[in-house]
Every structure is written in structure tokens, then in C-alpha cells.
Design a protein around this motif. Sequence first.
Motif, PDB file in Angstrom:
ATOM      1  N   THR A   1       1.625  10.271  34.655  1.00  0.00           N
ATOM      2  CA  THR A   1       1.417   9.654  35.964  1.00  0.00           C
ATOM      3  C   THR A   1       0.990  10.713  36.985  1.00  0.00           C
ATOM      4  O   THR A   1       1.284  11.894  36.809  1.00  0.00           O
ATOM      5  CB  THR A   1       2.711   9.004  36.469  1.00  0.00           C
ATOM      6  OG1 THR A   1       3.693  10.034  36.680  1.00  0.00           O
ATOM      7  CG2 THR A   1       3.241   7.960  35.481  1.00  0.00           C
TER       8      THR A   1
ATOM      9  N   GLY B   1     -10.793   7.835  25.452  1.00  0.00           N
ATOM     10  CA  GLY B   1      -9.632   6.949  25.373  1.00  0.00           C
ATOM     11  C   GLY B   1      -9.330   6.433  23.977  1.00  0.00           C
ATOM     12  O   GLY B   1      -8.562   5.496  23.810  1.00  0.00           O
TER      13      GLY B   1
ATOM     14  N   ASP C   1      -3.701  -0.301  29.413  1.00  0.00           N
ATOM     15  CA  ASP C   1      -3.040   0.127  30.635  1.00  0.00           C
ATOM     16  C   ASP C   1      -2.135   1.341  30.445  1.00  0.00           C
ATOM     17  O   ASP C   1      -1.437   1.744  31.350  1.00  0.00           O
ATOM     18  CB  ASP C   1      -2.231  -1.027  31.245  1.00  0.00           C
ATOM     19  CG  ASP C   1      -1.211  -1.598  30.269  1.00  0.00           C
ATOM     20  OD1 ASP C   1      -1.190  -1.173  29.098  1.00  0.00           O
ATOM     21  OD2 ASP C   1      -0.438  -2.474  30.678  1.00  0.00           O
TER      22      ASP C   1
ATOM     23  N   TRP D   1      -3.508  13.435  30.646  1.00  0.00           N
ATOM     24  CA  TRP D   1      -4.447  13.969  31.633  1.00  0.00           C
ATOM     25  C   TRP D   1      -5.318  14.956  30.882  1.00  0.00           C
ATOM     26  O   TRP D   1      -4.832  15.717  30.043  1.00  0.00           O
ATOM     27  CB  TRP D   1      -3.672  14.654  32.756  1.00  0.00           C
ATOM     28  CG  TRP D   1      -4.551  15.297  33.788  1.00  0.00           C
ATOM     29  CD1 TRP D   1      -5.024  14.724  34.932  1.00  0.00           C
ATOM     30  CD2 TRP D   1      -5.068  16.635  33.768  1.00  0.00           C
ATOM     31  NE1 TRP D   1      -5.806  15.627  35.620  1.00  0.00           N
ATOM     32  CE2 TRP D   1      -5.847  16.809  34.929  1.00  0.00           C
ATOM     33  CE3 TRP D   1      -4.943  17.704  32.879  1.00  0.00           C
ATOM     34  CZ2 TRP D   1      -6.497  18.003  35.232  1.00  0.00           C
ATOM     35  CZ3 TRP D   1      -5.596  18.889  33.173  1.00  0.00           C
ATOM     36  CH2 TRP D   1      -6.358  19.028  34.348  1.00  0.00           C
TER      37      TRP D   1
ATOM     38  N   THR E   1      -6.945   6.675  29.954  1.00  0.00           N
ATOM     39  CA  THR E   1      -6.285   5.426  29.603  1.00  0.00           C
ATOM     40  C   THR E   1      -6.637   5.064  28.171  1.00  0.00           C
ATOM     41  O   THR E   1      -7.807   5.098  27.783  1.00  0.00           O
ATOM     42  CB  THR E   1      -6.731   4.300  30.556  1.00  0.00           C
ATOM     43  OG1 THR E   1      -6.410   4.687  31.890  1.00  0.00           O
ATOM     44  CG2 THR E   1      -6.027   2.999  30.230  1.00  0.00           C
TER      45      THR E   1
ATOM     46  N   LEU F   1      -6.927  11.232  34.473  1.00  0.00           N
ATOM     47  CA  LEU F   1      -6.019  10.537  33.577  1.00  0.00           C
ATOM     48  C   LEU F   1      -6.847   9.733  32.581  1.00  0.00           C
ATOM     49  O   LEU F   1      -7.843   9.115  32.954  1.00  0.00           O
ATOM     50  CB  LEU F   1      -5.093   9.606  34.357  1.00  0.00           C
ATOM     51  CG  LEU F   1      -4.022  10.317  35.177  1.00  0.00           C
ATOM     52  CD1 LEU F   1      -3.336   9.345  36.118  1.00  0.00           C
ATOM     53  CD2 LEU F   1      -2.999  10.977  34.257  1.00  0.00           C
TER      54      LEU F   1
ATOM     55  N   GLN G   1      -1.693   5.104  30.333  1.00  0.00           N
ATOM     56  CA  GLN G   1      -2.335   6.374  30.651  1.00  0.00           C
ATOM     57  C   GLN G   1      -1.667   7.434  29.785  1.00  0.00           C
ATOM     58  O   GLN G   1      -0.605   7.954  30.114  1.00  0.00           O
ATOM     59  CB  GLN G   1      -2.224   6.681  32.135  1.00  0.00           C
ATOM     60  CG  GLN G   1      -3.084   5.726  32.949  1.00  0.00           C
ATOM     61  CD  GLN G   1      -3.034   6.000  34.418  1.00  0.00           C
ATOM     62  OE1 GLN G   1      -1.998   6.272  34.975  1.00  0.00           O
ATOM     63  NE2 GLN G   1      -4.204   5.908  35.042  1.00  0.00           N
TER      64      GLN G   1
END
Length: 177
Positions: A2, A76, A27, A32, A20, A18, A29
Amino acid sequence: MTPELLSTIAVPLPPGRLITSDEGGGDVQALWLSDSAASAETWKRIREQHPHTGVWPLLLDALDPNDGEFRPWGSGEVFPERMSSPADHDPADLLAQWWATYTADDEDDDMLDVKRRLAVTAPFGQTWPGLAPGPAAGADPDELASEFAQAFLIDRPQTRLGLIAAGSGAAALTVAG
């Protein structure tokens, strides 16, 4: 991962974003990721802060160094929902199961014949030998990790910094998916 957790790091971070997961509802995450090459010094300083932040640094490389998306990390293609904690598994049991599966006679396997399969586990053949003894205590693991990180980055300069909310390095890759 976060933004609030990232703000606990007392090291200036390079530009990044970030990531995902494209798994499930899209949704989560998972991590990073820096936008450019990682620095061994930044990696080391973030790792040293782990006991206070809960953020574990990873050195992440793309499947193809010429890939602009930096797959799988940047695109992702990570699946944290499918992962389980390393603490939930017994290494000896997992390795014994792998050994039994890998050395079994499998007439439908087009990749390796029995002789080649058993060459992988030579000189033990189909009998699982058990875990090897652990090494004797030696160098400071933190110093050794920093040396390996620096050597890795020299060999793979395109490697990026990944940050994960994880309890340990062992858990970090499973948390990332």
C-alpha cells in the motif's frame, strides 16, 4: 503493498508504481516496482529497515531484457491469490513428493526417457535420499546477502527493485505471486 506502507520507508525511492495482479478481481496490489534499474545500496538500506517497516526488497528481472513491459512483474502477471505461505509446507515432504513424481516411470512423458530422468537424480536413482545437512555457521547472512545483491546487479544491470509487504525473504516471492 500500500502507499501507506511505502511511506514508512526512510530511504528515498526511485520512481516506480504499484503493480496490480491481473488475477482474480484485479484489485490486489501485489508489489511496488521501480521504473528503472535497481541500486544495490537502496536494496541494502531497505532490507536493513525490514524489521521496522515489514517491507522486503526484491531484485526482479524480466523474462526478456528487451521487453518494455518488464514481464511478468510490470504487466501484473503475478498471482498472489494462488500462492501459499512457505511456512505451510514441510521442505522434506515437498522434495520427497517431487522426487517420487519426477523419477516415476512415465510412458506418456515425451520430454525424457527413464534413463535421462534418473540421470537428473544420480547417484540416488528413484530413492529419495532425504535432506542434505545444513551448512555450518559462517559469514554474516546480511553481509553475504548484500554482496550477492551487488554481484547480481553487476551481472544483470537491467534488474529492478521490487518491494513487498512480507515477513521474510522466503515469504516475499509467494506474497508477490
